[in-house]
Design an enzyme around this catalytic site. Structure first.
Site, short mmCIF file in Angstrom:
data_model
loop_
_atom_site.label_atom_id
_atom_site.label_comp_id
_atom_site.label_asym_id
_atom_site.label_seq_id
_atom_site.Cartn_x
_atom_site.Cartn_y
_atom_site.Cartn_z
N LYS A 12 40.69 46.52 38.16
CA LYS A 12 40.25 45.25 38.71
C LYS A 12 39.78 45.48 39.91
O LYS A 12 38.84 45.81 40.49
CB LYS A 12 41.40 44.51 38.49
CG LYS A 12 41.72 44.39 37.11
CD LYS A 12 42.80 43.22 36.59
CE LYS A 12 43.29 43.38 35.06
NZ LYS A 12 42.49 43.31 34.08
N SER A 56 47.18 36.10 34.55
CA SER A 56 45.76 36.39 34.69
C SER A 56 44.70 35.20 34.14
O SER A 56 43.76 35.29 34.59
CB SER A 56 45.51 37.50 33.61
OG SER A 56 46.01 37.14 32.36
N HIS A 68 46.55 41.75 38.76
CA HIS A 68 45.78 40.74 39.21
C HIS A 68 46.15 40.48 40.76
O HIS A 68 45.42 39.65 41.38
CB HIS A 68 45.67 39.53 38.46
CG HIS A 68 44.89 39.69 37.13
ND1 HIS A 68 43.51 39.48 36.97
CD2 HIS A 68 45.41 39.80 35.86
CE1 HIS A 68 43.34 39.57 35.82
NE2 HIS A 68 44.10 39.81 35.14
#
Ligand code: WAQ
Ligand code: MG
Length: 629
Positions: free
Chosen positions: A474, A416, A444
């Site tokens: 996300k 990340s 991610h």
């Protein structure tokens, strides 16, 4: 004198509404604390119960030489009625050597509606202050360790500071005080010999009258010096913060916050960025968090299913939308099943703790996300951390791990804060070879990695790990987390993952928004292509300007390491002024001395903005480097 005391400022806040005083406060602080302190004082001014002021003034001046005093000792007298309290005050004043104590107490009635205190001659009862309407204000004082008390008024601690300063003034024999806060009936009498004597009832509750008298027993010639001392002598009182009696927890935590701030590491929730600022730091990689189709799906689900789900998935919480989403995630990831969690955080801790216990072994990458680290710790397993990305080390560690019931290896897929990618084919191969369970967190990677955003296995065209963790918050623009894997794994987690069992099911709106995001992603895989293009474009723009960025070439996470925490913060502030929001990432998120600007590119960014951001960073970085040299 230590460094922190070299550049002290007296900082004063005053707020008023239509000319009427609303609130005021003063602090003495190191110059570098000014930005934060001013913000805290402004917040205090704007959130006063008396109303929102139309005028706020925050003034900072260099402090003079500091007088440090120990807080007066404190004692409390219980009084049931104002009459009883005032009688106590009278006898205390007499004890302090004030003969006309009764007259002084009666004179308090003259002193309300003043901003300052009356100075009254101990023998003649003459009012000595130059301005009878305003009175004399004791200022330029603070308590040591005042940090935690900025937030709201603390009558007691602030009065103790004032009384301590006043009691040490030349010629002052005693002080008496009643608050002008209608709800605050506790007042006090103080002197150097008496100490600080609280009296619990000095007026009726609801009475807005208060006042202060400084009883003066010095010479006429001495008076100007006394007033100058009261108004100007910079004074810090030790031990006042600690005696804020009723709030020992705040005192302890305040001291720790102060240390965090001194290290340049104090964090705060960001407000909304200024309108027009380009946010280059969001994990909303595909721009879906602001997509009206997700908002609409969420709204519809809230209408159909209600706003909350009311119970755990295993009790009353499951709605059709939850199962639909789990099936959709599994289809997207190509796994047999998926289990929903309320957050990526609980997906990691839940899965790891369900799979590993005290008889087990976990190998974990040193840069794994905090939720993986906590999951490992909480599991009670034996944990060995290997150097970041060092799969040879992983192989060695797993080779040595013998005699455990189960062996696991866990890694982020895309890291990340660094933007680099796990070598998944090798990771999975090593795990198979060594008989370890492979767990990869694709927080991610989901929506960003692989031709259609399905993650690392798609990117590498290799087999998926045994356990794939992911998040809906996300690239998928919603909230929640998930774990993918075999049907048996999913079934097991629903029986053993404590955050799954004991959390209320995700709210239907969030689940529906995530469903809509997956539907969009399946129909428009070009979004992922656009993101990758933007990421490459931004990396090139930085490279053309001589700026080194970390991370994989296609990764939307583009970290630019600055190193020094304060410099990173300074650059981030300058970037915001230039219209680009990119927070400085510092310890404890990354190692000390490795602070960085973590740019995150989105499919929704315009190329033009990305180019301008690179340009702004280049010139700001050059300017701050030059000013340091
Ligand atoms: N210097 C001199 N006088 C002042 C000042 C100052 N800095 N600030 C206020 N005064 C005068 C003014 O006339 C006010 O009306 C009066 O004092 C009372 O001020 O142990 O809250 O700010 O719990 O209302 C006592 C705490 C609280 C007792 C006192 O004073 C306890 C308080 P307030
Ligand atoms: Mg007041």
């Amino acid at each position: 004198m230590n460094d922190g005391e070299k550049r002290l400022l007296c900082v004063k806040m005053r707020a008023s509404l239509r000319g009427e005083h609303v609130s005021g406060a003063e602090r003495i602080a190191a110059a570098e604390r000014l930005p934060r302190l001013a913000a805290d004082l402004a917040r205090r001014a704007l959130t006063h119960p008396k109303g929102v002021p139309d005028f706020v003034n925050i003034k900072a001046e260099p402090a003079g030489d500091v007088l440090r005093l120990d807080a007066l000792p404190v004692a409390t007298h219980e009084a049931a009625t104002p009459a009883e309290g005032l009688a106590t005050a009278e006898s205390l004043l007499r004890e302090a050597g004030v003969e006309r104590a009764g007259d002084i107490v009666r004179m308090m009635a003259e002193c309300h509606s003043m901003r300052g205190a009356a100075i009254v001659d101990a023998t003649t009862l003459e009012r000595l202050e130059p301005d009878r309407k305003r009175g004399v204000r004791a200022t330029n004082m603070d308590m040591a360790g005042s940090f935690s008390s900025v937030a709201g008024k603390n009558h007691f601690a602030e009065a103790l500071v004032l009384a301590t300063k006043v009691a040490h003034a030349p010629g002052i024999a005693a002080e008496i005080c009643i608050s002008d806060d209608p709800q605050y009936t506790t007042g006090y009498v103080a002197s150097r010999s008496l100490g600080y004597r609280r009296i619990t009832c000095m007026k009726e509750a609801g009475d807005p009258r208060g006042g202060r008298i400084f009883v003066y027993a010095g010479s006429a010639e001495g008076l100007p010096g006394t007033i100058r001392y009261l108004e100007e002598q910079t004074t810090i009182v030790d031990g006042a913060a600690a005696s804020r009696g009723a709030r020992p927890l705040d005192n302890a935590l305040g001291a720790e916050l102060e240390a965090i701030e001194r290290a340049g590491l104090r964090r705060e929730c960001t407000g909304e960025y200024p309108p027009g600022a380009i946010v280059l730091a969001s994990n909303d990689y595909l721009g879906l968090a602001r997509d009206p189709r997700l908002a609409e799906a969420a709204a519809k689900a809230a209408r159909d299913y209600g706003s909350g789900s009311g119970g755990s998935r295993l009790a009353t919480g499951t709605r059709a939308i939850h199962r639909m989403l789990e099936e959709r995630i599994a289809a997207f990831k190509g796994s047999e099943d998926a289990v929903l969690f309320t957050a990526g955080w609980t997906a990691n801790t839940g899965a790891i703790c369900a799979l590993a216990g005290k008889d087990d072994f976990i190998a974990s990458d040193e840069l794994n996300h905090a939720s993986i680290i906590d999951g490992c710790r909480l599991s009670g397993a034996r944990v060995e951390v290997y150097p970041h990305g060092d799969l040879d080390a992983l192989d060695r560690i797993l080779g040595r791990a013998a005699g455990y019931r189960r062996i696991l290896a866990v890694s982020d897929g895309v890291f990340s804060m660094d933007g680099d990618m796990l070598d998944l084919p090798r990771f999975v191969a090593i795990c198979r070879e060594r008989g370890a369970v492979s767990i990869v967190d694709e927080a991610h990677a989901t929506g960003t990695t692989g031709a259609t955003g399905r993650g690392l296995a798609e990117h590498f065209s290799c087999p998926a790990p045994d356990v794939e963790v992911g998040t809906l918050s996300k690239a998928l623009g919603s909230a929640g987390g998930f774990v993918c894997g075999s049907r048996i794994l999913a079934d097991y987690l629903r029986n053993r993952a404590r955050p799954f069992i004991f959390s209320t099911a995700p709210c239907p709106a969030a689940a529906a928004a995530a469903c809509a995001a997956l539907e969009i992603l399946e129909r428009e895989p070009r979004l992922v292509e656009k993101l990758r293009g933007n990421a490459r474009f931004f990396r090139n723009a930085l490279a053309e300007r001589g700026l080194a960025a970390g991370g994989a070439p296609d990764s939307p996470i583009v970290p630019v390491e600055i190193g020094d925490e304060r410099r990173a913060v300074a650059i981030s502030n300058r970037l915001l002024e230039a219209g680009f929001a990119v927070p400085a990432i510092r310890y404890p998120t990354v190692a000390r001395g490795r602070a960085r600007l973590r740019f995150a590119v989105s499919a929704a960014h315009e190329r033009q903005s990305l180019a301008r951001a690179a340009e702004a960073l280049a010139s700001i970085a050059a300017a701050t480097a030059a000013s340091r040299a």
